[in-house]
Design a protein around this motif. Structure first.
Motif, PDB file in Angstrom:
ATOM      1  N   PRO A 144       0.684  -1.382   0.150  1.00  0.00           N
ATOM      2  CA  PRO A 144       0.047   0.002  -0.176  1.00  0.00           C
ATOM      3  C   PRO A 144       0.823   1.188   0.028  1.00  0.00           C
ATOM      4  O   PRO A 144       1.818   1.175   0.593  1.00  0.00           O
ATOM      5  CB  PRO A 144      -0.728   0.002   1.384  1.00  0.00           C
ATOM      6  N   SER A 145       0.528   2.318  -0.852  1.00  0.00           N
ATOM      7  CA  SER A 145       1.208   3.338  -0.799  1.00  0.00           C
ATOM      8  C   SER A 145       0.299   4.556  -1.172  1.00  0.00           C
ATOM      9  O   SER A 145      -0.818   4.298  -1.722  1.00  0.00           O
ATOM     10  CB  SER A 145       2.201   3.548  -1.511  1.00  0.00           C
ATOM     11  N   ILE A 146       0.423   6.003  -0.763  1.00  0.00           N
ATOM     12  CA  ILE A 146      -0.297   7.027  -1.071  1.00  0.00           C
ATOM     13  C   ILE A 146       0.542   7.786  -2.009  1.00  0.00           C
ATOM     14  O   ILE A 146       1.773   8.338  -1.785  1.00  0.00           O
ATOM     15  CB  ILE A 146      -0.667   7.925   0.211  1.00  0.00           C
ATOM     16  N   ASN A 147      -0.094   8.103  -3.249  1.00  0.00           N
ATOM     17  CA  ASN A 147       0.588   8.869  -4.117  1.00  0.00           C
ATOM     18  C   ASN A 147       0.195  10.437  -4.182  1.00  0.00           C
ATOM     19  O   ASN A 147       1.204  10.931  -4.593  1.00  0.00           O
ATOM     20  CB  ASN A 147       0.234   8.283  -5.427  1.00  0.00           C
ATOM     21  N   ASP A 148      -0.792  10.866  -3.442  1.00  0.00           N
ATOM     22  CA  ASP A 148      -1.111  12.296  -3.669  1.00  0.00           C
ATOM     23  C   ASP A 148      -2.269  12.540  -2.494  1.00  0.00           C
ATOM     24  O   ASP A 148      -2.975  11.595  -2.516  1.00  0.00           O
ATOM     25  CB  ASP A 148      -1.581  12.806  -5.000  1.00  0.00           C
ATOM     26  N   VAL A 149      -2.523  13.504  -2.086  1.00  0.00           N
ATOM     27  CA  VAL A 149      -3.640  13.932  -1.465  1.00  0.00           C
ATOM     28  C   VAL A 149      -4.211  15.366  -2.393  1.00  0.00           C
ATOM     29  O   VAL A 149      -3.644  16.383  -2.212  1.00  0.00           O
ATOM     30  CB  VAL A 149      -3.306  14.346  -0.103  1.00  0.00           C
ATOM     31  N   THR A 150      -5.288  15.286  -2.953  1.00  0.00           N
ATOM     32  CA  THR A 150      -5.893  16.511  -3.470  1.00  0.00           C
ATOM     33  C   THR A 150      -6.893  17.146  -3.027  1.00  0.00           C
ATOM     34  O   THR A 150      -8.059  16.386  -2.580  1.00  0.00           O
ATOM     35  CB  THR A 150      -6.339  15.918  -5.094  1.00  0.00           C
ATOM     36  N   CYS A 151      -6.691  18.323  -2.446  1.00  0.00           N
ATOM     37  CA  CYS A 151      -7.894  18.981  -1.915  1.00  0.00           C
ATOM     38  C   CYS A 151      -8.757  19.548  -2.940  1.00  0.00           C
ATOM     39  O   CYS A 151      -8.663  19.925  -4.072  1.00  0.00           O
ATOM     40  CB  CYS A 151      -7.224  20.216  -1.170  1.00  0.00           C
ATOM     41  N   LEU A 152     -10.218  19.364  -2.780  1.00  0.00           N
ATOM     42  CA  LEU A 152     -11.097  19.494  -3.660  1.00  0.00           C
ATOM     43  C   LEU A 152     -11.988  20.972  -3.394  1.00  0.00           C
ATOM     44  O   LEU A 152     -11.654  21.456  -2.438  1.00  0.00           O
ATOM     45  CB  LEU A 152     -12.304  18.367  -3.632  1.00  0.00           C
ATOM     46  N   ASP A 153     -12.483  21.398  -4.669  1.00  0.00           N
ATOM     47  CA  ASP A 153     -13.099  22.804  -4.572  1.00  0.00           C
ATOM     48  C   ASP A 153     -14.268  22.519  -3.881  1.00  0.00           C
ATOM     49  O   ASP A 153     -15.315  21.912  -4.653  1.00  0.00           O
ATOM     50  CB  ASP A 153     -13.022  23.153  -6.088  1.00  0.00           C
TER      51      ASP A 153
END
Length: 471
Positions: free
Chosen positions: A150-159
């Motif tokens: 398991p890995s996390i590639n990104d955290v994208t904050c949404l509009d």
């Protein structure tokens, strides 16, 4: 904790223990005002931000470990201990030599407030809500790397178009069209004393479709309103959200739920769930569960409501034929039973579980007897701030429950943390406890603060296998 005696005696003992007995409305307001020191720097509004990791730390997993025994957690850095917010994967099997180890950690950017809750969508995408304005709603890109880990590639904050302080997320289909609904306690402005909104998003594109907002000061007298929405649940074309507390913890406390017509995406009714006021404040409904046939076959639908400051659990009957809600009935009175601050609803195939932050217990009820609360076993003795939970099997096949014992990740005077509040600090054990699901026996404990110099905000099972029903 078992307390015998009259209702008054039970309540007085309980409030003495947790430092609330002598609180007047004025002193409570002073108390909660100090909680907001760290939030005063929040800027109104929300921008769309995409952030990548600053550091990633991995540890080698034992071959005996299984993803089924791993939890994904939101960790908050503590200001006096020099640590940073992160998302981590923990080994949760008390039978493993790596029990409590961080197997993987993804450091988060510095937002104006921490991420708060993790939610899996029906198709397995991972989302997080956040307590600030810079990142009130985010998608976490959780996947497996080339080696299958398991890995996390990104955290994208949404509009969110200015909606702030995200809390709960629910996916629900209305008239054949799926939606993602999110409660925002700060609504479209933390400066609004009656803040609060529900965001309706496209579950594929994450685009905002509609802001459902009905501020009490902007609607007519007696008209339905949405204020400080926290919990959310739905059945058919009716959705319910709670009215809890203003996110700055000073401007107001609610005492009702709001019914929303999902055909029009507009509020149509408020229902008060309040009786005694054991701490002198309105009841502050926090989480809500619409009991429905998809949870219990053949059940008579009803809404269950936990009131954080009322210490109660309520039932609101629902008539499916005419879509009307009946008179609320109090099912559980924590003030007389010696418990306070009821928080979450979780369930597996057989039982409903309700966490109570004071003194730190999880009560269990027969799923087939819902919407009535019929005990299915002894309380699970956790720690102060008992909150979120996951369910899984150990390596030997034992069914267990892990309980997060932490309400809000605030510091205390010993850490010279300016957000110190005695009552809140006593609801922060900063731990995860693991219990045998059949007997309630504690099999292990991980104190996140002692081990990692961080607080814990939320736990879910890795890749979403930790519960059947939530909220």
């Amino acid at each position: 904790m078992r307390i015998h005696g009259s209702t008054a005696t039970v309540l007085n003992v309980n409030l003495d223990i947790y430092g609330m007995k002598k609180m007047t409305s004025k002193s409570i307001k002073a108390m909660v005002a100090s909680v907001t020191v760290g939030m005063l720097f929040i800027l109104i509004g929300c921008s769309k931000v995409t952030q990548t990791t600053e550091t990633v730390t991995t540890q080698t997993k034992s071959p005996s470990n299984s993803e089924e025994t791993q939890g994904i957690v939101l960790l908050s850095g503590l200001p006096t201990l020099g640590t940073k917010d992160s998302i981590a994967i923990l080994e949760m099997d008390p039978e493993s030599p790596q029990f409590g180890d961080i197997l993987y950690e993804y450091e988060l950017p510095k937002y104006d407030a921490p991420l708060h809750h993790l939610y899996y969508s029906p198709n397995g995408r991972l989302y997080a809500t956040g307590l600030g304005t810079q990142c009130s709603l985010a998608e976490v890109l959780l996947s497996r790397d080339a080696q299958g880990a398991p890995s996390i590639n990104d955290v994208t904050c949404l509009d969110t178009q200015g909606q702030s302080v995200g809390e709960d997320i629910m996916w629900h289909t209305v008239n054949g069209k799926p939606h993602m609904f999110v409660t925002f306690m700060g609504g479209t402005g933390l400066d609004q004393v009656d803040a609060g909104s529900v965001g309706v998003f496209d579950p594929q594109s994450n685009e905002l479709i509609k802001i459902i907002e009905a501020r009490k000061s902007m609607v007519g007298e007696g008209q339905p309103y949405i204020m400080y929405p926290h919990g959310i649940s739905a059945f058919g074309d009716r959705m319910v959200v709670t009215s809890s507390v203003h996110p700055n913890l000073t401007d107001g406390v609610g005492n009702a739920i709001t019914v929303i017509d999902l055909n029009t995406l507009e509020p149509i009714e408020n229902i008060v769930t309040e009786d005694a006021k054991p701490v002198g404040y309105p009841s502050s409904p926090v989480e809500v569960l619409f009991v429905r046939p998809s949870i219990v076959e053949g059940v008579e639908p009803a809404v269950l409501v936990n009131t954080m400051f009322g210490f109660e659990t309520w039932k609101i009957p629902y008539n499916e034929s005419d879509k009307s809600f009946g008179t609320p009935v109090k099912l559980y009175d924590g003030a007389s039973a010696g418990t306070g601050v009821p928080l979450e609803f979780y369930g597996n195939q057989n039982e409903l579980f309700i966490s109570h932050g004071l003194p730190g217990v999880v009560k269990r009820y027969s799923l087939t007897d819902l919407p009535e609360l019929v005990s299915s076993g002894a309380d699970i003795q956790a720690e102060a701030g008992a909150h979120h939970m996951i369910f899984y099997k150990t390596a030997s096949g034992k069914d267990v429950i892990a309980i997060q014992n932490n309400l809000l990740n605030l510091g205390n005077a010993a850490d010279e943390d300016p957000t110190d509040v005695d009552f809140i600090a006593k609801l922060n054990h900063h731990s995860l406890t693991v219990h045998d699901l059949a007997t309630g026996e504690r099999l292990g404990e991980i104190n996140i603060k002692e081990r990692y110099n961080k607080g814990i905000d939320n736990i879910e099972a890795l890749f979403g296998s930790g519960f059947v029903h939530h909220h």
